[in-house]
Motif scaffolding. Structure first.
Motif, PDB file in Angstrom:
ATOM      1  N   SER A 270       0.828  -1.209   0.000  1.00 39.02           N
ATOM      2  CA  SER A 270       0.000   0.000   0.000  1.00 39.02           C
ATOM      3  C   SER A 270       0.858   1.254   0.000  1.00 39.02           C
ATOM      4  CB  SER A 270      -0.928   0.009   1.225  1.00 39.02           C
ATOM      5  OG  SER A 270      -1.846  -1.064   1.169  1.00 39.02           O
ATOM      6  N   THR A 271       1.938   1.246   0.778  1.00 41.39           N
ATOM      7  CA  THR A 271       2.803   2.419   0.847  1.00 41.39           C
ATOM      8  C   THR A 271       3.558   2.612  -0.462  1.00 41.39           C
ATOM      9  OG1 THR A 271       3.077   1.956   3.204  1.00 41.39           O
ATOM     10  CG2 THR A 271       4.548   3.581   2.235  1.00 41.39           C
ATOM     11  N   LEU A 272       4.071   1.523  -1.028  1.00 39.73           N
ATOM     12  CA  LEU A 272       4.744   1.611  -2.323  1.00 39.73           C
ATOM     13  C   LEU A 272       3.783   2.126  -3.397  1.00 39.73           C
ATOM     14  CD1 LEU A 272       6.724  -1.769  -2.314  1.00 39.73           C
ATOM     15  CD2 LEU A 272       7.709   0.527  -2.140  1.00 39.73           C
ATOM     16  N   TYR A 273       2.558   1.639  -3.361  1.00 37.44           N
ATOM     17  CA  TYR A 273       1.545   2.050  -4.336  1.00 37.44           C
ATOM     18  C   TYR A 273       1.279   3.554  -4.217  1.00 37.44           C
ATOM     19  CZ  TYR A 273      -2.678   1.809  -7.224  1.00 37.44           C
ATOM     20  OH  TYR A 273      -3.601   1.985  -8.228  1.00 37.44           O
ATOM     21  N   ALA A 274       1.129   4.030  -2.969  1.00 36.77           N
ATOM     22  CA  ALA A 274       0.822   5.440  -2.747  1.00 36.77           C
ATOM     23  C   ALA A 274       1.945   6.346  -3.243  1.00 36.77           C
ATOM     24  CB  ALA A 274       0.565   5.689  -1.262  1.00 36.77           C
ATOM     25  N   ILE A 275       3.195   5.947  -3.019  1.00 41.91           N
ATOM     26  CA  ILE A 275       4.329   6.756  -3.500  1.00 41.91           C
ATOM     27  C   ILE A 275       4.366   6.764  -5.020  1.00 41.91           C
ATOM     28  CG2 ILE A 275       6.847   6.936  -3.556  1.00 41.91           C
ATOM     29  CD1 ILE A 275       6.890   5.662  -0.756  1.00 41.91           C
ATOM     30  N   THR A 276       4.152   5.607  -5.631  1.00 39.91           N
ATOM     31  CA  THR A 276       4.203   5.491  -7.090  1.00 39.91           C
ATOM     32  C   THR A 276       3.058   6.242  -7.760  1.00 39.91           C
ATOM     33  OG1 THR A 276       5.203   3.300  -6.789  1.00 39.91           O
ATOM     34  CG2 THR A 276       4.417   3.825  -8.984  1.00 39.91           C
ATOM     35  N   ALA A 277       1.968   6.458  -7.042  1.00 39.35           N
ATOM     36  CA  ALA A 277       0.791   7.133  -7.609  1.00 39.35           C
ATOM     37  C   ALA A 277       0.945   8.648  -7.683  1.00 39.35           C
ATOM     38  CB  ALA A 277      -0.450   6.788  -6.782  1.00 39.35           C
ATOM     39  N   ARG A 278       2.033   9.192  -7.128  1.00 42.06           N
ATOM     40  CA  ARG A 278       2.228  10.646  -7.112  1.00 42.06           C
ATOM     41  C   ARG A 278       2.839  11.113  -8.426  1.00 42.06           C
ATOM     42  NH1 ARG A 278       5.330  10.565  -1.284  1.00 42.06           N
ATOM     43  NH2 ARG A 278       3.584   9.803  -0.015  1.00 42.06           N
ATOM     44  N   ALA A 279       2.018  11.355  -9.404  1.00 42.97           N
ATOM     45  CA  ALA A 279       2.508  11.763 -10.723  1.00 42.97           C
ATOM     46  C   ALA A 279       3.164  13.141 -10.652  1.00 42.97           C
ATOM     47  CB  ALA A 279       1.352  11.785 -11.719  1.00 42.97           C
ATOM     48  N   HIS A 280       4.227  13.326 -11.421  1.00 46.40           N
ATOM     49  CA  HIS A 280       4.957  14.588 -11.462  1.00 46.40           C
ATOM     50  C   HIS A 280       4.203  15.584 -12.332  1.00 46.40           C
ATOM     51  CE1 HIS A 280       8.236  17.425 -11.675  1.00 46.40           C
ATOM     52  NE2 HIS A 280       9.052  16.630 -11.000  1.00 46.40           N
ATOM     53  N   LYS A 281       3.925  16.779 -11.823  1.00 40.12           N
ATOM     54  CA  LYS A 281       3.099  17.737 -12.573  1.00 40.12           C
ATOM     55  C   LYS A 281       3.832  18.311 -13.790  1.00 40.12           C
ATOM     56  CE  LYS A 281       4.244  21.718  -9.615  1.00 40.12           C
ATOM     57  NZ  LYS A 281       3.649  22.793  -8.769  1.00 40.12           N
ATOM     58  N   GLU A 306      -3.678   8.651 -14.072  1.00 44.31           N
ATOM     59  CA  GLU A 306      -2.240   8.668 -13.850  1.00 44.31           C
ATOM     60  C   GLU A 306      -1.813   8.027 -12.528  1.00 44.31           C
ATOM     61  OE1 GLU A 306      -2.189  13.269 -12.145  1.00 44.31           O
ATOM     62  OE2 GLU A 306      -1.312  12.791 -14.083  1.00 44.31           O
ATOM     63  N   ARG A 307      -2.780   7.720 -11.661  1.00 45.04           N
ATOM     64  CA  ARG A 307      -2.454   7.095 -10.384  1.00 45.04           C
ATOM     65  C   ARG A 307      -2.281   5.579 -10.485  1.00 45.04           C
ATOM     66  NH1 ARG A 307      -2.977   9.563  -5.745  1.00 45.04           N
ATOM     67  NH2 ARG A 307      -3.669   7.656  -4.688  1.00 45.04           N
ATOM     68  N   LEU A 308      -2.810   4.958 -11.523  1.00 44.24           N
ATOM     69  CA  LEU A 308      -2.723   3.507 -11.668  1.00 44.24           C
ATOM     70  C   LEU A 308      -1.265   3.068 -11.755  1.00 44.24           C
ATOM     71  CD1 LEU A 308      -5.541   2.730 -14.272  1.00 44.24           C
ATOM     72  CD2 LEU A 308      -5.656   2.541 -11.789  1.00 44.24           C
ATOM     73  N   ASN A 309      -0.909   2.003 -11.016  1.00 40.91           N
ATOM     74  CA  ASN A 309       0.461   1.499 -11.068  1.00 40.91           C
ATOM     75  C   ASN A 309       0.506   0.049 -10.597  1.00 40.91           C
ATOM     76  OD1 ASN A 309       1.479   1.453  -8.032  1.00 40.91           O
ATOM     77  ND2 ASN A 309       0.374   3.402  -8.258  1.00 40.91           N
ATOM     78  N   ASP A 310       1.683  -0.561 -10.683  1.00 39.69           N
ATOM     79  CA  ASP A 310       1.858  -1.961 -10.270  1.00 39.69           C
ATOM     80  C   ASP A 310       2.574  -2.082  -8.926  1.00 39.69           C
ATOM     81  OD1 ASP A 310       4.468  -1.300 -10.834  1.00 39.69           O
ATOM     82  OD2 ASP A 310       4.809  -2.870 -12.314  1.00 39.69           O
ATOM     83  N   GLY A 311       2.664  -0.957  -8.197  1.00 41.89           N
ATOM     84  CA  GLY A 311       3.364  -0.924  -6.923  1.00 41.89           C
ATOM     85  C   GLY A 311       4.791  -0.437  -7.052  1.00 41.89           C
ATOM     86  N   ILE A 312       5.308  -0.362  -8.282  1.00 46.80           N
ATOM     87  CA  ILE A 312       6.670   0.091  -8.545  1.00 46.80           C
ATOM     88  C   ILE A 312       6.704   1.107  -9.689  1.00 46.80           C
ATOM     89  CG2 ILE A 312       9.009  -0.602  -9.223  1.00 46.80           C
ATOM     90  CD1 ILE A 312       8.307  -1.642  -6.501  1.00 46.80           C
ATOM     91  N   VAL A 313       5.937   0.830 -10.737  1.00 40.33           N
ATOM     92  CA  VAL A 313       5.947   1.659 -11.948  1.00 40.33           C
ATOM     93  C   VAL A 313       4.524   2.086 -12.309  1.00 40.33           C
ATOM     94  CG1 VAL A 313       6.523   1.701 -14.417  1.00 40.33           C
ATOM     95  CG2 VAL A 313       7.997   0.466 -12.818  1.00 40.33           C
TER      96      VAL A 313
END
Length: 378
Positions: A270-281, A306-313
């Protein structure tokens, strides 16, 4: 397939082919070999280990030298890269990149026909920015160690460490760990390995500690420059495979409470997912074409953002070339590292993300990659 085909599998940022007796590409290699051998002809499938977190150029130079030593007789060459390995493959294929290598070391590129990328951060990942911090560097080291020992031995190391962190009162304390905690984790994980395996893992971890040039390069800022200088080869076909994990939810997390391992794993993901979901503006992901958007919606079963990810990318960062296959899964599910109740000894899950990735999806992805490679061979 009557010609001689050489397929090189390039690992991601962990960078190993086999470590502590575990094959990074084991499931993918078996699946592709089975599919490609049916077509007949000469076939060579080889995993090329790389310096784990070294710069993309350093990794690519190493791969180029390995291929040059054994691909003189290859009629066609194909590169398949997972995660950062996909960037290595793109770098190798690009006619505009300077490797400072003798021309004969790159002569094999005349036979290069395709590049397949799997869950590759073509436009960077916000998680790389976190890995460049002091806490992030320690987390990267810990994740690398936990991943290889968990894949090798199942959930035992992760279960024991989960109990240790739970006793400390914070399962997510891994993200702010101190050096003594990191040392305890290292000793704990290595305790499960034999003397010979321990030595190999320690050397691998030293490589991660000593050279992290690649981490900086896969930030969104770093990949903006990479894409500006690394062009596609006009005679090479590019295809991509990608996944997206379900967004973590409190309900799913509550379901893990009876198990220290489950709680630790779900919290970490969950934490990895949340960090990866922070798209760069300032460095957004590209907008998929109409056909790609439809394919992604059908494969992922959800609306794109843009928040969708696999936990890393980030999922939208994985698009490059032809979309070959997409589905629900995390970063290592696509490599065959998923939970399988029918064959638990063969498949080991990395983190609990709730994607429900299974043999059917893995088989579909491998079918798509093999068909893409064989399209040129035929």
């Amino acid at each position: 397939m009557t010609s001689s085909q050489h397929i090189y599998l390039i690992p991601g940022m962990f960078g190993f082919g086999q470590l502590a007796g575990y094959d990074y590409f084991g499931h993918v290699e078996r699946a592709l070999r089975e599919r490609l051998q049916r077509a007949g002809g000469g076939l060579r499938l080889r995993v090329v280990p790389t310096p784990p977190t070294a710069s993309l150029r350093r990794r690519a130079r190493h791969i180029a030298q390995v291929i040059a030593e054994e691909s003189v007789a290859a009629d066609q060459i194909h590169l398949v890269g997972h995660s950062t390995g996909g960037l290595d493959a793109r770098l190798l294929a690009s006619p505009s990149v300077c490797f400072s290598l003798p021309p004969e070391t790159l002569a094999w590129r005349r036979a290069l026909r395709s590049v397949v990328t799997m869950n590759t951060p073509h436009y960077g990942t916000p998680l790389a920015q976190f890995f460049t911090t002091v806490s992030g560097t320690r987390l990267l080291y810990a994740l690398s160690l936990l991943t290889v020992t968990t894949l090798k031995l199942g959930g035992r190391p992760l279960t024991v460490f989960a109990n240790l962190m739970a006793t400390a009162g914070r399962v997510d304390a891994l993200f702010g760990m101190r050096l003594h905690v990191l040392a305890s984790l290292t000793d704990l994980c290595l305790r499960y390995l034999g003397d010979e395996a321990q030595e190999g893992v320690r050397l691998w971890l030293d490589g991660i500690s000593q050279d992290q040039g690649g981490i900086v390069q896969i930030t969104p800022e770093g990949m903006d420059l990479f894409n500006a200088t690394t062009e596609n080869h006009p005679e090479v076909r590019y295809g991509c495979v990608l996944t997206s994990a379900p967004m973590p939810s409190p309900v799913r997390w509550l379901g893990t409470l009876p198990s220290p391992y489950g709680t630790f794993s779900a919290t970490l993901f969950s934490t990895l997912y949340a960090i990866t979901a922070r798209a760069h503006k300032h460095y957004p992901y590209p907008s998929p074409s109409e056909a790609e958007e439809e394919g992604l919606r059908q494969g992922l079963g959800r609306e794109l953002n843009e928040r969708l990810n696999d936990g890393i990318v980030p999922t939208l960062s994985m698009l490059w070339g032809e979309l070959l296959w997409c589905g629900l899964g995390d970063h290592l599910d696509i490599m065959g590292h998923f939970a399988d109740d029918k064959r638990p000894a063969l498949h080991t899950d990395w983190l609990l993300c709730g994607a429900g990735f299974d043999r059917r999806r893995f088989s579909q992805a491998m079918d798509a990659i093999a068909a893409f490679i064989l399209r040129e061979a035929r």
